[in-house]
Design a protein around this motif. Structure first.
Motif, short mmCIF file in Angstrom:
data_model
loop_
_atom_site.label_atom_id
_atom_site.label_comp_id
_atom_site.label_asym_id
_atom_site.label_seq_id
_atom_site.Cartn_x
_atom_site.Cartn_y
_atom_site.Cartn_z
N ALA A 194 -63.19 59.94 70.32
CA ALA A 194 -62.94 58.61 70.87
C ALA A 194 -63.88 57.58 70.26
CB ALA A 194 -63.09 58.63 72.39
N GLU A 195 -65.15 57.94 70.09
CA GLU A 195 -66.10 57.03 69.47
C GLU A 195 -65.70 56.72 68.03
OE1 GLU A 195 -69.97 58.82 69.80
OE2 GLU A 195 -70.02 58.58 71.98
N GLY A 196 -65.21 57.73 67.32
CA GLY A 196 -64.76 57.53 65.95
C GLY A 196 -63.58 56.58 65.88
N LYS A 197 -62.63 56.75 66.78
CA LYS A 197 -61.48 55.86 66.82
C LYS A 197 -61.91 54.44 67.16
CE LYS A 197 -58.05 59.36 67.92
NZ LYS A 197 -57.07 59.86 68.87
N ALA A 198 -62.86 54.31 68.07
CA ALA A 198 -63.36 52.97 68.45
C ALA A 198 -64.06 52.31 67.27
CB ALA A 198 -64.30 53.09 69.64
N ASP A 199 -64.87 53.07 66.53
CA ASP A 199 -65.53 52.52 65.35
C ASP A 199 -64.51 52.05 64.32
OD1 ASP A 199 -68.08 52.96 66.34
OD2 ASP A 199 -68.42 54.81 65.22
N GLN A 200 -63.47 52.85 64.12
CA GLN A 200 -62.43 52.47 63.17
C GLN A 200 -61.73 51.18 63.60
OE1 GLN A 200 -59.75 55.68 61.74
NE2 GLN A 200 -61.08 57.00 62.95
N SER A 201 -61.42 51.10 64.87
CA SER A 201 -60.74 49.91 65.37
C SER A 201 -61.60 48.67 65.24
CB SER A 201 -60.35 50.09 66.84
OG SER A 201 -59.42 51.13 66.96
N GLU A 202 -62.87 48.81 65.58
CA GLU A 202 -63.79 47.68 65.49
C GLU A 202 -63.94 47.22 64.03
OE1 GLU A 202 -68.39 46.54 66.61
OE2 GLU A 202 -67.53 48.38 67.43
N GLY A 203 -64.07 48.15 63.13
CA GLY A 203 -64.18 47.81 61.71
C GLY A 203 -62.92 47.14 61.19
N ALA A 204 -61.77 47.64 61.60
CA ALA A 204 -60.50 47.05 61.17
C ALA A 204 -60.34 45.64 61.72
CB ALA A 204 -59.34 47.94 61.61
N LEU A 205 -60.74 45.44 62.95
CA LEU A 205 -60.65 44.12 63.56
C LEU A 205 -61.55 43.13 62.83
CD1 LEU A 205 -59.40 42.45 65.84
CD2 LEU A 205 -61.30 43.16 67.29
N LYS A 206 -62.75 43.56 62.50
CA LYS A 206 -63.66 42.70 61.76
C LYS A 206 -63.12 42.40 60.36
CE LYS A 206 -67.91 44.12 64.10
NZ LYS A 206 -69.18 44.84 63.92
N GLN A 207 -62.50 43.40 59.73
CA GLN A 207 -61.90 43.19 58.41
C GLN A 207 -60.80 42.14 58.50
OE1 GLN A 207 -63.64 44.11 55.94
NE2 GLN A 207 -62.66 45.88 55.03
N ALA A 208 -59.99 42.20 59.54
CA ALA A 208 -58.93 41.21 59.72
C ALA A 208 -59.51 39.82 59.87
CB ALA A 208 -58.08 41.57 60.94
N GLY A 209 -60.61 39.70 60.61
CA GLY A 209 -61.27 38.41 60.76
C GLY A 209 -61.77 37.87 59.44
N GLU A 210 -62.30 38.75 58.59
CA GLU A 210 -62.77 38.33 57.27
C GLU A 210 -61.60 37.84 56.42
OE1 GLU A 210 -65.84 37.97 55.94
OE2 GLU A 210 -66.62 38.49 57.92
N LYS A 211 -60.45 38.50 56.52
CA LYS A 211 -59.28 38.10 55.75
C LYS A 211 -58.79 36.72 56.20
CE LYS A 211 -57.78 42.72 54.57
NZ LYS A 211 -56.78 43.77 54.73
N VAL A 212 -58.86 36.46 57.48
CA VAL A 212 -58.46 35.15 58.01
C VAL A 212 -59.42 34.09 57.47
CG1 VAL A 212 -58.30 33.73 60.09
CG2 VAL A 212 -57.32 36.04 60.06
N LYS A 213 -60.70 34.38 57.46
CA LYS A 213 -61.68 33.44 56.91
C LYS A 213 -61.37 33.13 55.46
CE LYS A 213 -65.73 35.03 59.42
NZ LYS A 213 -67.11 35.52 59.22
N ASP A 214 -61.01 34.17 54.69
CA ASP A 214 -60.71 33.98 53.28
C ASP A 214 -59.51 33.06 53.07
OD1 ASP A 214 -62.82 35.59 52.55
OD2 ASP A 214 -61.58 37.38 52.17
N VAL A 215 -58.53 33.15 53.95
CA VAL A 215 -57.34 32.32 53.83
C VAL A 215 -57.70 30.83 53.96
CG1 VAL A 215 -55.17 31.71 54.98
CG2 VAL A 215 -55.73 34.11 54.57
#
Length: 56
Positions: free
Chosen positions: A33-54
Protein backbone atom coordinates in the motif's frame (compact mmCIF):
# COMPACT_ATOMS: atom_id res chain seq x y z
CA UNK A 1 14.60 23.74 -10.93
CA UNK A 2 11.91 22.01 -12.97
CA UNK A 3 14.25 19.28 -14.14
CA UNK A 4 15.28 18.54 -10.56
CA UNK A 5 11.63 18.30 -9.53
CA UNK A 6 10.85 15.96 -12.42
CA UNK A 7 13.77 13.72 -11.50
CA UNK A 8 12.70 13.64 -7.85
CA UNK A 9 9.12 12.81 -8.81
CA UNK A 10 10.25 10.06 -11.15
CA UNK A 11 12.52 8.66 -8.44
CA UNK A 12 9.59 8.65 -6.03
CA UNK A 13 7.49 6.68 -8.53
CA UNK A 14 10.32 4.18 -9.02
CA UNK A 15 10.81 3.86 -5.26
CA UNK A 16 7.09 3.15 -4.95
CA UNK A 17 7.25 0.44 -7.61
CA UNK A 18 10.20 -1.16 -5.84
CA UNK A 19 8.50 -0.96 -2.45
CA UNK A 20 5.31 -2.46 -3.86
CA UNK A 21 7.31 -5.28 -5.48
CA UNK A 22 9.11 -6.08 -2.26
CA UNK A 23 5.79 -6.01 -0.42
CA UNK A 24 4.37 -8.48 -2.95
CA UNK A 25 7.38 -10.75 -2.61
CA UNK A 26 7.28 -10.93 1.17
CA UNK A 27 3.51 -10.74 1.52
CA UNK A 28 3.51 -7.41 3.38
CA UNK A 29 0.26 -5.62 2.54
CA UNK A 30 1.25 -2.43 4.32
CA UNK A 31 4.42 -2.14 2.25
CA UNK A 32 2.41 -2.79 -0.91
CA UNK A 33 0.00 0.00 0.00
CA UNK A 34 2.84 2.40 0.81
CA UNK A 35 4.42 1.60 -2.55
CA UNK A 36 1.20 2.31 -4.40
CA UNK A 37 0.79 5.57 -2.47
CA UNK A 38 4.35 6.65 -3.36
CA UNK A 39 3.67 5.88 -7.01
CA UNK A 40 0.45 7.86 -6.99
CA UNK A 41 2.04 10.83 -5.27
CA UNK A 42 4.94 10.87 -7.73
CA UNK A 43 2.58 10.60 -10.70
CA UNK A 44 0.44 13.43 -9.39
CA UNK A 45 3.48 15.64 -8.94
CA UNK A 46 4.66 14.74 -12.46
CA UNK A 47 1.28 15.82 -13.83
CA UNK A 48 1.62 19.14 -12.01
CA UNK A 49 5.05 19.67 -13.56
CA UNK A 50 3.62 18.97 -17.03
CA UNK A 51 0.89 21.55 -16.45
CA UNK A 52 3.53 24.09 -15.41
CA UNK A 53 5.47 23.36 -18.60
CA UNK A 54 2.40 24.03 -20.72
CA UNK A 55 2.03 27.52 -19.30
CA UNK A 56 5.69 28.49 -19.74
Amino acid sequence: MGTDDKARNSAQENKGKLKEGVGDAIGNEQMQAEGKADQSEGALKQAGEKVKDVFK
